[in-house]
Design a protein around this motif. Sequence first.
Motif, PDB file in Angstrom:
ATOM      1  N   LEU A 397      29.166 100.974  34.482  1.00  0.00           N
ATOM      2  CA  LEU A 397      29.487  99.981  35.511  1.00  0.00           C
ATOM      3  C   LEU A 397      30.519 100.526  36.502  1.00  0.00           C
ATOM      4  CD1 LEU A 397      29.874  96.187  35.062  1.00  0.00           C
ATOM      5  CD2 LEU A 397      31.588  97.431  36.376  1.00  0.00           C
ATOM      6  N   GLU A 398      31.577 101.146  36.000  1.00  0.00           N
ATOM      7  CA  GLU A 398      32.599 101.667  36.900  1.00  0.00           C
ATOM      8  C   GLU A 398      32.058 102.807  37.757  1.00  0.00           C
ATOM      9  OE1 GLU A 398      35.373 100.287  37.565  1.00  0.00           O
ATOM     10  OE2 GLU A 398      35.015  98.744  36.041  1.00  0.00           O
ATOM     11  N   LEU A 399      31.118 103.576  37.221  1.00  0.00           N
ATOM     12  CA  LEU A 399      30.486 104.632  38.004  1.00  0.00           C
ATOM     13  C   LEU A 399      29.759 104.041  39.204  1.00  0.00           C
ATOM     14  CD1 LEU A 399      29.330 107.520  38.501  1.00  0.00           C
ATOM     15  CD2 LEU A 399      27.474 106.899  36.933  1.00  0.00           C
ATOM     16  N   VAL A 400      29.029 102.952  38.983  1.00  0.00           N
ATOM     17  CA  VAL A 400      28.292 102.304  40.057  1.00  0.00           C
ATOM     18  C   VAL A 400      29.244 101.734  41.104  1.00  0.00           C
ATOM     19  CG1 VAL A 400      26.780 100.348  40.588  1.00  0.00           C
ATOM     20  CG2 VAL A 400      26.263 101.825  38.639  1.00  0.00           C
ATOM     21  N   VAL A 401      30.338 101.131  40.653  1.00  0.00           N
ATOM     22  CA  VAL A 401      31.311 100.573  41.593  1.00  0.00           C
ATOM     23  C   VAL A 401      31.989 101.689  42.396  1.00  0.00           C
ATOM     24  CG1 VAL A 401      33.457  99.259  41.799  1.00  0.00           C
ATOM     25  CG2 VAL A 401      31.698  98.533  40.182  1.00  0.00           C
ATOM     26  N   ASP A 402      32.313 102.784  41.729  1.00  0.00           N
ATOM     27  CA  ASP A 402      32.939 103.912  42.420  1.00  0.00           C
ATOM     28  C   ASP A 402      31.993 104.499  43.469  1.00  0.00           C
ATOM     29  OD1 ASP A 402      35.066 106.010  42.684  1.00  0.00           O
ATOM     30  OD2 ASP A 402      33.432 107.285  42.000  1.00  0.00           O
ATOM     31  N   GLN A 403      30.730 104.618  43.127  1.00  0.00           N
ATOM     32  CA  GLN A 403      29.754 105.097  44.101  1.00  0.00           C
ATOM     33  C   GLN A 403      29.674 104.149  45.296  1.00  0.00           C
ATOM     34  OE1 GLN A 403      26.089 105.508  41.868  1.00  0.00           O
ATOM     35  NE2 GLN A 403      26.388 107.697  41.589  1.00  0.00           N
ATOM     36  N   ALA A 404      29.716 102.851  45.029  1.00  0.00           N
ATOM     37  CA  ALA A 404      29.663 101.867  46.110  1.00  0.00           C
ATOM     38  C   ALA A 404      30.868 102.012  47.032  1.00  0.00           C
ATOM     39  CB  ALA A 404      29.599 100.462  45.532  1.00  0.00           C
ATOM     40  N   SER A 405      32.040 102.276  46.466  1.00  0.00           N
ATOM     41  CA  SER A 405      33.244 102.446  47.280  1.00  0.00           C
ATOM     42  C   SER A 405      33.093 103.624  48.234  1.00  0.00           C
ATOM     43  CB  SER A 405      34.454 102.653  46.365  1.00  0.00           C
ATOM     44  OG  SER A 405      35.620 102.869  47.125  1.00  0.00           O
ATOM     45  N   ARG A 406      32.598 104.723  47.717  1.00  0.00           N
ATOM     46  CA  ARG A 406      32.400 105.897  48.572  1.00  0.00           C
ATOM     47  C   ARG A 406      31.277 105.661  49.571  1.00  0.00           C
ATOM     48  NH1 ARG A 406      30.835 110.412  45.240  1.00  0.00           N
ATOM     49  NH2 ARG A 406      30.500 109.010  43.475  1.00  0.00           N
ATOM     50  N   ARG A 407      30.220 104.960  49.144  1.00  0.00           N
ATOM     51  CA  ARG A 407      29.094 104.670  50.029  1.00  0.00           C
ATOM     52  C   ARG A 407      29.545 103.826  51.218  1.00  0.00           C
ATOM     53  NH1 ARG A 407      25.884 103.143  46.323  1.00  0.00           N
ATOM     54  NH2 ARG A 407      26.323 100.906  46.371  1.00  0.00           N
ATOM     55  N   TYR A 408      30.434 102.878  50.978  1.00  0.00           N
ATOM     56  CA  TYR A 408      30.942 102.017  52.051  1.00  0.00           C
ATOM     57  C   TYR A 408      31.596 102.860  53.142  1.00  0.00           C
ATOM     58  CZ  TYR A 408      33.448  98.100  54.232  1.00  0.00           C
ATOM     59  OH  TYR A 408      33.936  97.185  55.116  1.00  0.00           O
ATOM     60  N   GLU A 409      32.444 103.792  52.742  1.00  0.00           N
ATOM     61  CA  GLU A 409      33.145 104.623  53.715  1.00  0.00           C
ATOM     62  C   GLU A 409      32.179 105.562  54.431  1.00  0.00           C
ATOM     63  OE1 GLU A 409      36.150 104.161  54.545  1.00  0.00           O
ATOM     64  OE2 GLU A 409      36.667 102.730  52.955  1.00  0.00           O
ATOM     65  N   ILE A 410      31.261 106.143  53.695  1.00  0.00           N
ATOM     66  CA  ILE A 410      30.321 107.103  54.285  1.00  0.00           C
ATOM     67  C   ILE A 410      29.412 106.432  55.300  1.00  0.00           C
ATOM     68  CG2 ILE A 410      28.323 108.566  53.777  1.00  0.00           C
ATOM     69  CD1 ILE A 410      29.708 109.265  51.118  1.00  0.00           C
ATOM     70  N   LEU A 411      28.837 105.291  54.937  1.00  0.00           N
ATOM     71  CA  LEU A 411      27.901 104.635  55.835  1.00  0.00           C
ATOM     72  C   LEU A 411      28.609 104.016  57.036  1.00  0.00           C
ATOM     73  CD1 LEU A 411      25.396 103.000  53.335  1.00  0.00           C
ATOM     74  CD2 LEU A 411      25.033 104.957  54.820  1.00  0.00           C
ATOM     75  N   LEU A 412      29.809 103.496  56.832  1.00  0.00           N
ATOM     76  CA  LEU A 412      30.558 102.934  57.950  1.00  0.00           C
ATOM     77  C   LEU A 412      30.876 104.027  58.962  1.00  0.00           C
ATOM     78  CD1 LEU A 412      31.512 100.055  58.600  1.00  0.00           C
ATOM     79  CD2 LEU A 412      33.774 100.707  57.758  1.00  0.00           C
ATOM     80  N   GLU A 413      31.309 105.182  58.475  1.00  0.00           N
ATOM     81  CA  GLU A 413      31.607 106.298  59.360  1.00  0.00           C
ATOM     82  C   GLU A 413      30.341 106.798  60.055  1.00  0.00           C
ATOM     83  OE1 GLU A 413      33.764 109.021  61.485  1.00  0.00           O
ATOM     84  OE2 GLU A 413      34.485 107.361  60.249  1.00  0.00           O
TER      85      GLU A 413
END
Length: 423
Positions: A397-413
């Motif tokens: 679960l924490e792996l998925v949340v961590d990926q989501a955190s990085r995905r948010y920054e990557i896609l926003l940029e």
Amino acid sequence: MIYTTTGAPVIGLGLLTARDIVAFLRHGTTQQGNPCAGTIERAYAFGASQSGRYLRQFVYLGLNEDEQERVVFDGLLVHIAGGKRGGDFNQRFGQPSASLQPNMSNLFPFSDTVQTDPVTGRADGLLERLAARRQMPKIFFTNTSTEYWRGDASLIHTNVEGTKDVAPSASLRIYHFAGTQHSSGTLLLTDTNPVDGTRGQQKFNSVDYTPLLRAALVRMDRWVTEQEAPPPSRYPRLADGTAVAPEQPKAVFAALPGVGFPSYLPQVRRLDFGSDAERGVATKLPPEVGKPYPHFVPAVDPDGNEVSGVRLPDLTVPLATYAGWNLRHPQMGASDQLMSLMGSTIPFPATRRDREALGDPRLSISERYPSKPDYLTQVRRQAQRLVEDGHLLAEDLELVVDQASRRYEILLEHTRESLTASN
């Protein structure tokens, strides 16, 4: 070039090798030289893509018992094989590493239960031989969206007329990993394949489905060892409208700025290799091409994201549209054609102003989520549901949340850079 030759090498023994080596390791004695004598309680097989087709051919030939009629594999996890099997694995003059079309990998039957092809009159099922011998293993068929857009995945759970769903056997589960491509995606957004330099019109699909595979293996083991039933099958169905004709999602994708739709959609057609084709002997080359089998793809929502199957937070709390297909880049030519086995990531605009400037009908990231913490709260909630449903391990679960955190920054940029470039 078609020509007549002699001296076909013996192939197909690889199917027997897998059967016999596993049977030996499970049942052989120390005196027979078995290094694992008395230590193996269960045996599982995993195959992805070509090796997944190998396993479909393995069970179709009824090879899950050895020459003493003992079980070989207790469970099989068959991944991204779609409705294909065998190919040249057990074909006279076959080349097991070849994947060129046409070959015998797309031959009937496709579903595990017996069906009758109304065109040819032939009746068969993928697991018919194993069912007759009562040597049925537990089986998972897992597929991505790419296998549906390839034209064959829906054939494993619809009838050959394309009029209704076909329920899988009690010992079988079918899981569709929604919004994914053939090979699991990464957070690296790129439109270029580093292996061969091929390019897509969109960034490649970035959904990482490997946590779903990890959970599937654990659930398979529990099913075999503890008789703990895995989650029910989850895949697109005709009955509820989540399986649709491939042309149906066109309007949704055509409305997205800079996104095209394939002019040609693959189909699985009936191929007549001659009267001995069922024995792996092609007497008619090239084969006679007949009527196509109806096939279906997952229905999508207004964002273009699929509404059925096992959906990771990428789709339930989206930042982009994720598709199982991608078009060829104009630099490659044939830009209205599908790339082979690649999907797409089409990010949402960052803000409402960006959305209006682009003419994008999808809500922007800021309109969906007031802040990154709000977004991650929703991701965690959806990931927890997957844990409760048995499709995600609690430890991931924490792996998925961590990926989501990085995905948010990557896609926003990425959306900001894309808008700057367009201006």
